[in-house]
Design a protein around this motif. Structure first.
Motif, short mmCIF file in Angstrom:
data_model
loop_
_atom_site.label_atom_id
_atom_site.label_comp_id
_atom_site.label_asym_id
_atom_site.label_seq_id
_atom_site.Cartn_x
_atom_site.Cartn_y
_atom_site.Cartn_z
N VAL A 111 -38.77 -24.09 -16.08
CA VAL A 111 -39.91 -23.27 -15.65
C VAL A 111 -39.66 -22.68 -14.27
CG1 VAL A 111 -41.12 -25.24 -14.64
CG2 VAL A 111 -42.43 -23.28 -15.38
N CYS A 112 -40.11 -21.45 -14.10
CA CYS A 112 -40.05 -20.82 -12.78
C CYS A 112 -41.34 -20.02 -12.59
CB CYS A 112 -38.83 -19.93 -12.64
SG CYS A 112 -38.96 -18.41 -13.55
N GLU A 113 -41.46 -19.43 -11.43
CA GLU A 113 -42.70 -18.75 -11.08
C GLU A 113 -43.02 -17.62 -12.06
OE1 GLU A 113 -42.77 -17.73 -6.97
OE2 GLU A 113 -44.68 -16.68 -7.14
N LEU A 114 -41.98 -16.95 -12.54
CA LEU A 114 -42.20 -15.83 -13.46
C LEU A 114 -42.91 -16.27 -14.73
CD1 LEU A 114 -38.95 -13.69 -13.35
CD2 LEU A 114 -41.23 -13.03 -12.61
N ASP A 115 -42.61 -17.48 -15.17
CA ASP A 115 -43.27 -17.97 -16.38
C ASP A 115 -44.77 -18.06 -16.19
OD1 ASP A 115 -40.94 -18.33 -17.94
OD2 ASP A 115 -40.48 -20.11 -16.75
N LEU A 116 -45.16 -18.45 -14.98
CA LEU A 116 -46.60 -18.55 -14.72
C LEU A 116 -47.22 -17.17 -14.58
CD1 LEU A 116 -46.70 -21.51 -12.17
CD2 LEU A 116 -46.86 -21.57 -14.63
N VAL A 117 -46.43 -16.18 -14.17
CA VAL A 117 -46.96 -14.82 -14.03
C VAL A 117 -47.17 -14.20 -15.42
CG1 VAL A 117 -46.41 -12.49 -13.22
CG2 VAL A 117 -45.93 -14.46 -11.76
N PHE A 118 -46.14 -14.32 -16.26
CA PHE A 118 -46.20 -13.60 -17.53
C PHE A 118 -46.73 -14.45 -18.70
CE2 PHE A 118 -43.09 -11.08 -15.15
CZ PHE A 118 -43.75 -9.87 -15.19
N HIS A 119 -46.80 -15.75 -18.50
CA HIS A 119 -47.31 -16.60 -19.58
C HIS A 119 -48.34 -17.56 -19.05
CE1 HIS A 119 -44.22 -15.07 -22.21
NE2 HIS A 119 -43.35 -15.29 -21.25
N PHE A 120 -49.22 -17.06 -18.21
CA PHE A 120 -50.14 -18.02 -17.60
C PHE A 120 -51.17 -18.54 -18.60
CE2 PHE A 120 -54.21 -15.98 -16.88
CZ PHE A 120 -53.89 -14.70 -17.24
N ASP A 121 -51.34 -17.83 -19.74
CA ASP A 121 -52.19 -18.40 -20.79
C ASP A 121 -51.54 -19.65 -21.37
OD1 ASP A 121 -50.23 -16.58 -21.78
OD2 ASP A 121 -51.17 -16.65 -23.75
N GLU A 122 -50.20 -19.63 -21.44
CA GLU A 122 -49.49 -20.83 -21.90
C GLU A 122 -49.65 -21.96 -20.89
OE1 GLU A 122 -47.70 -21.57 -24.60
OE2 GLU A 122 -48.11 -19.66 -25.57
N ALA A 123 -49.59 -21.59 -19.60
CA ALA A 123 -49.75 -22.61 -18.56
C ALA A 123 -51.14 -23.25 -18.65
CB ALA A 123 -49.55 -21.99 -17.18
N HIS A 124 -52.15 -22.40 -18.92
CA HIS A 124 -53.51 -22.93 -19.12
C HIS A 124 -53.54 -23.87 -20.33
CE1 HIS A 124 -56.54 -21.27 -16.42
NE2 HIS A 124 -55.79 -20.20 -16.31
N HIS A 125 -52.83 -23.44 -21.36
CA HIS A 125 -52.79 -24.23 -22.59
C HIS A 125 -52.20 -25.61 -22.32
CE1 HIS A 125 -50.77 -24.64 -26.80
NE2 HIS A 125 -51.76 -25.46 -26.64
N ILE A 126 -51.10 -25.65 -21.58
CA ILE A 126 -50.45 -26.94 -21.28
C ILE A 126 -51.37 -27.78 -20.39
CG2 ILE A 126 -48.47 -27.99 -20.11
CD1 ILE A 126 -46.94 -25.36 -21.02
N LEU A 127 -52.00 -27.11 -19.43
CA LEU A 127 -52.93 -27.85 -18.56
C LEU A 127 -54.07 -28.46 -19.38
CD1 LEU A 127 -53.78 -28.61 -15.66
CD2 LEU A 127 -55.01 -26.45 -15.54
N ASN A 128 -54.51 -27.71 -20.39
CA ASN A 128 -55.59 -28.23 -21.25
C ASN A 128 -55.15 -29.45 -22.06
OD1 ASN A 128 -57.66 -26.58 -20.57
ND2 ASN A 128 -57.29 -25.08 -22.17
#
Lengths: 196, 925
Positions: A111-128
């Motif tokens: 994971v890098c910062e770009l993943d959170l920029v372009f896939h932040f819905d996925e990041a929310h999903h993992i956080l959930n």
């Protein structure tokens, strides 16, 4: 209880913000204040700090004054910040941050910062998968990874069935897996996706 | 953002472009403009070329990303079309991903109290009853995150929720328990008690069953643990039953549930019988405290010591088990790992000091625990070296660790901390304390630097040596400073000053830990500020090259420390703090006048004194000089004008707290006291004082007599100041005369209410741009209104929206309706007849607005301006007035009306320049 989860980069841009308790003031100044709290920390200090000035904004009605704490950990260019109350163990939260980061890393493959920029819905999903409503839901990285993969697989299957032209469904969330194929490009043109 | 599209991982070019533009924006205004432009474009697309559901999720993802960047709140109307799209995607999405993104958008962006929740309730119920587990999980997640907005839906789903506790899928069971926990534990406001009681009654046996079931998934049992503790506290479960269910978790060293089980046990231990407590201590907890082959994971330290703190100290003595073994294992890393230091100090903070200092083990009684028995054998305690190692935290660069060390020290013996405070205020290189310190014994017990420490057992010698040494930070920096000083004297001066200030900041931290009462804290703060002023004046007197501005500068760190500390305290603390601080102002001012040989006049209404200057206004009647002020007449005690930090603190505290502590304040007296100070202060402090006088004048009730002598005195002083000051202060004085009159007081309260926060800067901003004056009250309503109660409703429209527990994006939207029951369970109920605002007086009844009309206007991409909204509503009202009596509107007429509105708005939009758009972003709220 966990009041909020935030991810900042080194310049203070929030990459993910999630609040689990109602706020009593606008979120942006609060986010900046939380970043300023951790940005001014000298190296070699502990990963926890009391934040009594966040009390009024974040404190749930039944918590004691002076209870709000910030637990943070820096990974490369990102700071993972959890704002919690006194009922949570600071070291437990530090472990939870590690679990969250490992889960992101497994889902995005390095994971890098770009993943959170372009896939932040996925990041929310993992956080959930890790936290729901301020309560810890799962701390086992394998379980989280399995849940995320299961959903990704189910998503791909349902997308493929609903959109036969799409090869492999949408991107899996990985940077490497999101390169568009010619067929994907054609699909985008036909359905208007990606055009402005 | 230096990354190409192909290597970015972006879902589409559009997303890449948006991210690129936002990342490249240099200012917050630019970011806001990009976000608004994006949303307008999306709205336009939705209005003219609605996308299929399959591509709608991409719009939602990009919009959610853009909203993350919005620094100013967006108009609710701007997001309405996208919210409707999100609700459509969540309810009718063809795949799990689509539904998940729809749900995510609604969770994060939907404003509290939105009407769209009504639509989502049906969707939620449908998904909860679905046979597809991912849909159930999504619905449960939405319920967990927005349960406060779904209280109306709970009666409809409570049975489904309880039944999901036995669902075959583990993630569903976990989420169902989590949903119950958030509903039962974290409900913010008045959830129906019957619903909670019903849920607790139905869920309790199932939760207990999950806890006892060894084959149950670990995650489910972990979720059940937290809920079980609450169910015990609410009386739905017996505490002994739950304790019996969780105790087995403690014995398994590999169990990942040990941490959570200990946390729950710490909450339940005080609720069970002492025999059960002793049983658990001897069988389970003692096993954790004994030396083991594998040390305990540090994550369970704090919950373990919480359990110990929940047990009576005498019981721990009787058990004869050392409670220090786990901490000793962590002690070697205390110097290298600050997290270990934090953990050890947190654990010690939880323990009774007698358990680890060894101080009172030989005593026959323990007064604090109320034990009247001879205690058993000597219990383990830290060695002198170990204590010294822990107490190094006093010198830590981490303020959190310092704070915890101070708390631990206070638990051991407050006098040790008191002595340390004194050593910080009066270090060896400074002179003896001012006479005021030793001459004010009535305020609190005297603290002499020469005071000897109490007799302590030998193990406390690690503590007793503490106050004599100066902080390591100061010492090491001093060495650097002296080295620098040999080459550059001015640099040396600067460093020394900064070190003195750092030492005094620490003293204020100690004061915060030592004092539980506002008066005592104010006294110690006064000591710190006096030491600061003395230190600065000595530097000045020695002819050091000290910047004059710095000598009179306000120490912002001290101000911040005091204000943050006060935020953690209650109103009683604030009230006593303010009273003690004002008393100091009075005494200091009086002593200053007497020291300068200026005769003073006395006031009957105020003990304050003023200069006997024939040109200056004089107080109404002679005051008596406070006794303390006479004692303060020493050459060392600084004048109040040389303590600007003190003035700033008292002004800031008065501004923030005066409403909450109003009953204990005499507003007129404070105004008079502050006015008396005005002449001796610099212009910047004069401005502050005048502002606070304006602020406090809002406290005065209707009964305050305009002809009151004291108020007349304040007016005279300010008039005098106005005549003798420059333009800036003159403006503040004019503001005082403008706002302090009785007929403007109501408006002034509205100004205070309109401020973003009760802080001084926000009050000033609100005063500079006051809201419109409220309409005059009728005789009846005015007579019913308390003079101190704000008359205008609190203008919290943006912040109410921020109350929704979600991302910042959601906080941009105000609630659309008050918190009332909205759900209509009777299907197809006739819509209620709403009287039209123009026709209600004449008895006409308007027909409800067509939903088509509402939708077409709402999705207009250019409706982001409230003025335009108002105008368009006005236009609509005009249209509706013409429509009265017409049974229905044809599609053609509707299209014409909608089209003409759009054209009008387009014209208006074009007329609104981008500069206006940027200048008045707030007007979009």
């Amino acid at each position: 209880m966990i009041h909020s989860v935030l991810i900042f980069n080194t310049s203070g841009t929030p990459r993910l913000t999630k609040f689990y308790t109602p706020l009593h003031q606008p979120a942006q100044p609060l986010i900046q204040k939380i970043f300023s709290l951790i940005a001014t920390r000298p190296p070699g200090v502990c990963n926890f700090l009391d934040a009594p000035d966040l009390n009024e904004t974040l404190r749930a009605p039944n918590t004691a004054p002076g209870d709000v704490r910030v637990v943070y950990r820096n990974y490369a260019t990102l700071s993972f910040v959890f704002v919690v109350d006194g009922a949570e163990s600071e070291l437990g939260i530090l472990d939870l941050i590690q679990v969250f980061v490992e889960s992101l890393d497994r889902a995005f493959e390095n994971v890098c910062e770009l993943d959170l920029v372009f896939h932040f819905d996925e990041a929310h999903h993992i956080l959930n998968e890790v936290i729901q409503g301020g309560l810890v839901l799962e701390t086992n990285v394998d379980e989280i990874a399995t849940a995320v993969q299961d959903k990704t697989r189910a998503r791909k299957a349902s997308l493929t069935s609903s959109n036969p032209l799409a090869i492999g469904g949408s991107s899996s969330g990985s940077r490497n897996g999101s390169l568009q194929t010619p067929m994907g490009w054609l699909t985008g043109r036909l359905t208007g996706v990606g055009s402005r | 953002m230096n990354v190409t599209f192909s290597s970015s991982g972006a879902l589409s070019r559009a997303q890449y472009n948006l991210a690129h533009r936002l990342e490249s924006a240099n200012t917050a205004e630019e970011e806001d403009a990009i976000v608004r432009e994006h949303i307008r474009a999306i709205n336009y697309r939705l209005a003219h070329r609605p996308p299929p559901l399959s591509s709608a999720s991409e719009i939602l993802v990009s919009t959610l990303y853009a909203l993350n960047y919005a620094t100013t709140p967006l108009a609710p109307v701007m997001l309405d079309p996208i919210l409707r799209l999100a609700a459509d995607v969540a309810s009718a999405g063809q795949s799990t991903k689509q539904k998940r993104i729809g749900y995510l958008f609604c969770t994060e962006v939907l404003p509290k109290g939105s009407g769209l929740f009504l639509m989502l309730v049906n969707m939620l119920r449908k998904d909860l009853e679905s046979s597809h587990p991912p849909y159930i999980a999504l619905a449960l997640s939405f319920l967990i995150n927005r349960h406060d907005d779904l209280t109306d839906a709970l009666p409809a789903i409570q049975d489904i929720l309880v039944s999901l506790l036995k669902h075959s899928s583990v993630p569903i069971r976990k989420r169902a328990i989590c949903a119950l926990s958030t509903i039962v534990i974290s409900s913010q406001d008045g959830l129906n008690e019957d619903i909670i009681a019903y849920l607790e009654m139905r869920a309790s046996p199932k939760i207990l069953q999950r806890l006892k079931l060894a084959t149950e998934d670990l995650g489910v049992r972990k979720a059940a643990l937290s809920l079980a503790a609450h169910l015990v506290e609410s009386g739905s479960l017996a505490s002994q039953e739950v304790v019996d269910a969780i105790v087995p978790y403690l014995s398994d060293p590999k169990s990942p549930l040990r941490h959570r089980a200990l946390e729950v046990l710490a909450r339940l231990l005080p609720r069970i019988s002492s025999s059960s407590q002793e049983d658990i201590l001897s069988r389970n907890i003692s096993a954790l405290l004994k030396p083991a082959k594998h040390p305990l994971p540090s994550v369970i330290f704090v919950p373990l010591y919480r359990c110990l703190s929940a047990l009576p100290t005498a019981m721990l003595f009787r058990a004869s088990t050392s409670v220090l073994v786990p901490l000793r294992a962590l002690l070697p890393s205390i110097g290298t790992n600050p997290n270990s230091a934090w953990t050890i100090l947190t654990c010690l903070q939880l323990l009774d000091a007698t358990l680890w200092t060894g101080a009172q083990t030989s005593e026959p009684t323990l007064p604090r625990t109320g034990i009247g028995e001879v205690l058993p054998n000597y219990l383990d305690s830290f060695t002198e070296q170990e204590v010294g190692k822990i107490m190094q935290g006093v010198y830590s660069t981490d303020s959190g660790i310092r704070h915890k060390t101070f708390i631990v020290l206070r638990k051991v013996d407050p006098s040790i901390l008191d002595t340390y405070f004194t050593s910080l205020i009066f270090p060896p290189n400074l002179s003896s304390p001012p006479a005021s310190r030793s001459s004010t014994p009535t305020v609190r017990s005297p603290r002499s630097p020469a005071r000897s420490l109490p007799d302590s057992p030998s193990r406390l010698s690690g503590l007793s040596g503490l106050p004599k040494s100066r902080p390591r930070v100061v010492e090491s920096s001093s060495r650097n400073g002296s080295r620098a000083g040999s080459s550059a004297g001015s640099v040396n001066n600067g460093i020394t000053k900064s070190l003195d200030e750092r030492r005094l900041h620490q003293a204020l931290e100690v004061a915060g830990v030592l004092e539980d009462e506002g008066g005592g804290y104010a006294q110690r703060m006064r000591d710190v500020l006096t030491a600061l002023a003395v230190s600065r004046s000595k530097d000045k007197g020695k002819g050091k090259e000290v910047d004059r501005k710095r000598v009179n500068a306000v120490d912002e760190k001290l101000v911040e420390t005091v204000l943050i500390h006060l935020k953690t305290r209650d109103n009683n603390f604030h009230a006593t703090f303010v009273q003690a601080s004002l008393q100091f102002l009075k005494s200091s001012h009086a002593s200053n006048l007497l020291r300068n040989g200026i005769p003073v006049k006395e006031s009957a209404s105020s003990p304050f004194v003023s200069v006997d200057d024939s040109e200056s206004p004089s107080p109404p009647s002679p005051p008596s000089i406070p006794d303390e002020s006479v004692q303060l007449r020493t050459p060392d005690s600084p004048s109040i004008s040389s303590m600007p930090t003190f003035i700033v603190i008292i002004c800031a505290v008065l501004c923030e707290c005066c409403d909450s502590i109003a009953p204990s304040l005499n507003g007129v007296e404070i105004m008079q006291d502050l006015a008396t100070l005005l002449k001796s202060l610099t212009a910047s402090l004069q401005e502050l004082i005048v502002l606070i006088i304006i602020r406090i004048s809002a406290l005065l009730g209707e009964e305050a007599d305009e002809a009151d002598q004291a108020l007349q005195y304040v007016r005279d002083v300010i008039r005098h100041l106005q005549a003798s000051s420059g333009r800036f202060i003159r403006k503040r004085c004019e503001q005082y005369f403008e706002w302090s009159s009785m007929n403007k007081r109501t408006h002034l309260r509205a100004v205070i209410e309109a401020a973003k926060s009760p802080t001084l800067p926000d009050f000033l901003m609100s005063l500079e741009s006051p809201p419109p004056a409220p309409a005059p009250l009728t005789a009846i309503s005015a007579s019913r209104t308390n003079s101190l109660t704000p008359i205008l409703p609190s203008p919290r429209s943006p912040s109410d929206a921020h109350k929704s527990p979600s991302s910042p994006a959601s906080s941009s939207l105000p609630p659309t309706s008050p918190r009332t029951t909205q759900l209509r369970y009777a299907a197809y109920e006739a819509p209620p007849i709403v009287p039209h605002k123009f026709m209600s007086q004449s008895g006409f009844v308007a027909k409800p607005a067509s939903p088509l009309r509402t939708r077409s206007s709402d999705i207009n991409p250019f409706r982001d301006d409230p003025d335009e909204d108002a105008a368009s509503h006005s236009d609509q009202d005009e249209d509706m007035r013409e429509d009265f009596g017409v049974p229905s509107v044809s599609a053609g007429e509707l299209a014409l009306v909608v089209g003409s509105e759009t054209l009008k708005k387009k014209d208006r939009f074009k007329a609104r320049s981008p500069v206006q758009e940027q200048l008045f972003p707030q007007s979009l709220i």
